[in-house]
Design a protein around this motif. Structure first.
Motif, short mmCIF file in Angstrom:
data_model
loop_
_atom_site.label_atom_id
_atom_site.label_comp_id
_atom_site.label_asym_id
_atom_site.label_seq_id
_atom_site.Cartn_x
_atom_site.Cartn_y
_atom_site.Cartn_z
N SER A 221 59.92 9.20 66.13
CA SER A 221 61.30 8.66 65.52
C SER A 221 61.47 7.53 66.48
O SER A 221 61.36 7.52 67.60
CB SER A 221 62.30 9.77 65.86
OG SER A 221 62.36 10.01 67.15
N GLU A 222 62.17 6.39 65.77
CA GLU A 222 62.23 5.11 66.53
C GLU A 222 63.63 5.38 67.48
O GLU A 222 64.62 5.67 66.82
CB GLU A 222 62.29 3.99 65.63
CG GLU A 222 61.05 3.88 64.63
CD GLU A 222 61.29 2.54 63.88
OE1 GLU A 222 62.22 2.19 63.47
OE2 GLU A 222 60.13 2.05 63.38
N ILE A 223 63.57 4.64 68.62
CA ILE A 223 64.77 4.85 69.43
C ILE A 223 65.28 3.50 69.50
O ILE A 223 64.55 2.90 70.37
CB ILE A 223 64.32 5.64 70.52
CG1 ILE A 223 63.91 7.09 70.51
CG2 ILE A 223 65.65 5.64 71.54
CD1 ILE A 223 63.25 7.80 71.69
N PRO A 224 66.49 3.08 69.08
CA PRO A 224 66.96 1.70 69.40
C PRO A 224 67.38 1.48 70.73
O PRO A 224 67.88 2.48 71.50
CB PRO A 224 68.03 1.80 68.43
CG PRO A 224 68.61 2.87 68.40
CD PRO A 224 67.51 3.96 68.58
N LEU A 225 67.15 0.38 71.32
CA LEU A 225 67.74 -0.21 72.84
C LEU A 225 68.64 -1.47 72.28
O LEU A 225 68.31 -2.29 71.33
CB LEU A 225 66.63 -0.55 73.59
CG LEU A 225 65.48 0.53 74.08
CD1 LEU A 225 64.70 -0.10 74.94
CD2 LEU A 225 66.46 1.65 74.61
N THR A 226 69.72 -1.37 72.71
CA THR A 226 70.56 -2.68 72.74
C THR A 226 70.91 -3.23 74.02
O THR A 226 70.61 -2.60 75.29
CB THR A 226 72.00 -1.96 72.23
OG1 THR A 226 72.48 -1.23 73.43
CG2 THR A 226 72.11 -1.38 71.01
N PRO A 227 71.20 -4.52 73.87
CA PRO A 227 71.23 -5.65 75.31
C PRO A 227 72.04 -4.71 76.23
O PRO A 227 73.63 -4.10 75.90
CB PRO A 227 72.15 -6.69 74.72
CG PRO A 227 71.61 -6.77 73.41
CD PRO A 227 71.55 -5.38 72.77
N GLY A 228 71.98 -4.53 77.50
CA GLY A 228 72.61 -3.63 78.47
C GLY A 228 71.88 -2.51 78.99
O GLY A 228 70.76 -2.28 78.83
N ILE A 229 72.68 -1.31 79.27
CA ILE A 229 72.09 -0.10 79.75
C ILE A 229 72.12 0.81 78.83
O ILE A 229 72.99 1.06 77.91
CB ILE A 229 73.18 0.37 80.71
CG1 ILE A 229 73.03 -0.55 82.05
CG2 ILE A 229 72.68 1.87 81.36
CD1 ILE A 229 71.75 -0.80 82.89
N ASN A 230 70.64 1.37 78.48
CA ASN A 230 70.54 2.38 77.59
C ASN A 230 70.04 3.61 78.19
O ASN A 230 68.87 3.63 78.80
CB ASN A 230 69.55 1.95 76.56
CG ASN A 230 69.90 0.73 75.85
OD1 ASN A 230 70.30 0.85 75.02
ND2 ASN A 230 69.67 -0.57 76.72
#
Length: 272
Positions: A221-230
């Motif tokens: 499954s794809e796990i999204p990362l966004t700008p900043g802390i994840n």
């Protein structure tokens, strides 16, 4: 000059208040208005209005362009733009000072057809607000090579404000770094669970994962990362019965959607 009584016709002095014959009370003559005074008063009123308008303009100019929208004053504090030519993604980081709560419904780049795909957070609260706006599928040809751009924000009341954002150097591929050391444990059904923290400077996805030194692969499954802390949680089915040593640190190999691979350290803590 005499004042003739309208009742008895007796001539009275001009300053008489009552008729000296019959006692009739005269109505005082209203003072005549000077036409020059009327003109001066009108001109003075016009000057006062012009001065007030100029004062408002100067306040707006020196405050950085205050926009009054539905009773909420929003002061743009400027921002920056970063473009990633590898995935055609444009990221805007802007700062807005607001006197009230209002929602940003969309954003666009003036002079282009580029519109936002994500605004975080999209609701402004009283005080200073840092907003990250993502524009996807942006081509270099459409973006151009300007040093600064006007970002048009559309608000929930239908009004718009403009924010000037300066273009920074291209940051190329997204940079993803681990923060601290993660943890890894085994669930009752044997599945291995890994939890760790990553810092990303762009929107990117984790598309694959493996525990180095084993054949264990993460769920697809794809796990999204966004700008900043994840904070990321990944599960590895352990059908082959691999064992891990409590207290030992293991390496995870993560594949990202931009084609790069990163290593993540996790400490095995035993059963979850």
């Amino acid at each position: 000059m005499t004042k003739i009584c309208p009742r008895c016709g007796y001539p009275n002095p001009d300053d008489a208040l009552f008729c000296q014959r019959c006692g009739y009370q005269f109505t005082p003559y209203p003072p005549k208005k000077s036409s020059s005074k009327i003109i001066v008063g009108a001109v003075g009123g016009i000057i006062a209005v012009v001065v007030a308008v100029l004062a408002v303009f100067l306040v707006m100019y020196h405050s950085g362009g205050v926009a009054i929208t539905g009773g909420v004053a929003i002061t743009p504090q400027g921002g920056t733009l970063c473009y990633n030519p590898f995935n055609n993604e444009l990221i805007a980081n802007i700062t807005l000072n607001s006197t009230g709560k209002i929602t940003i419904t969309s954003a666009s780049i003036r002079g282009t057809s580029i519109s936002s795909t994500n605004i975080t957070p999209n609701t402004l609260l009283p005080g200073e607000n840092s907003v990250v706006i993502t524009f996807n599928s942006v081509t270099q040809q459409e973006l151009g090579n300007m040093q600064s751009y006007n970002i048009i924000l559309t608000l929930s009341n239908g009004e718009q404000i403009s924010v000037v954002a300066n273009m920074e150097e291209y940051y190329g591929l997204p940079t993803v770094n681990q923060v601290g050391t993660g943890t890894m444990c085994t669930l009752p059904n044997g599945t291995v669970k890994a939890v760790f923290t990553l810092h990303s400077n762009a929107n990117v996805q984790i598309v694959s994962g493996a525990i180095v030194g084993t054949e264990l692969q993460a769920y697809s499954s794809e796990i999204p990362l966004t700008p900043g802390i994840n904070t990321v949680t990944i599960y590895f089915p352990n059908t082959s019965g691999n064992t891990f040593q409590p207290g030992s640190v293991y390496q995870l190999s993560l594949g990202l959607s931009d084609g790069t691979t990163i290593q993540v350290a996790v400490k095995y803590v035993g059963q979850c």
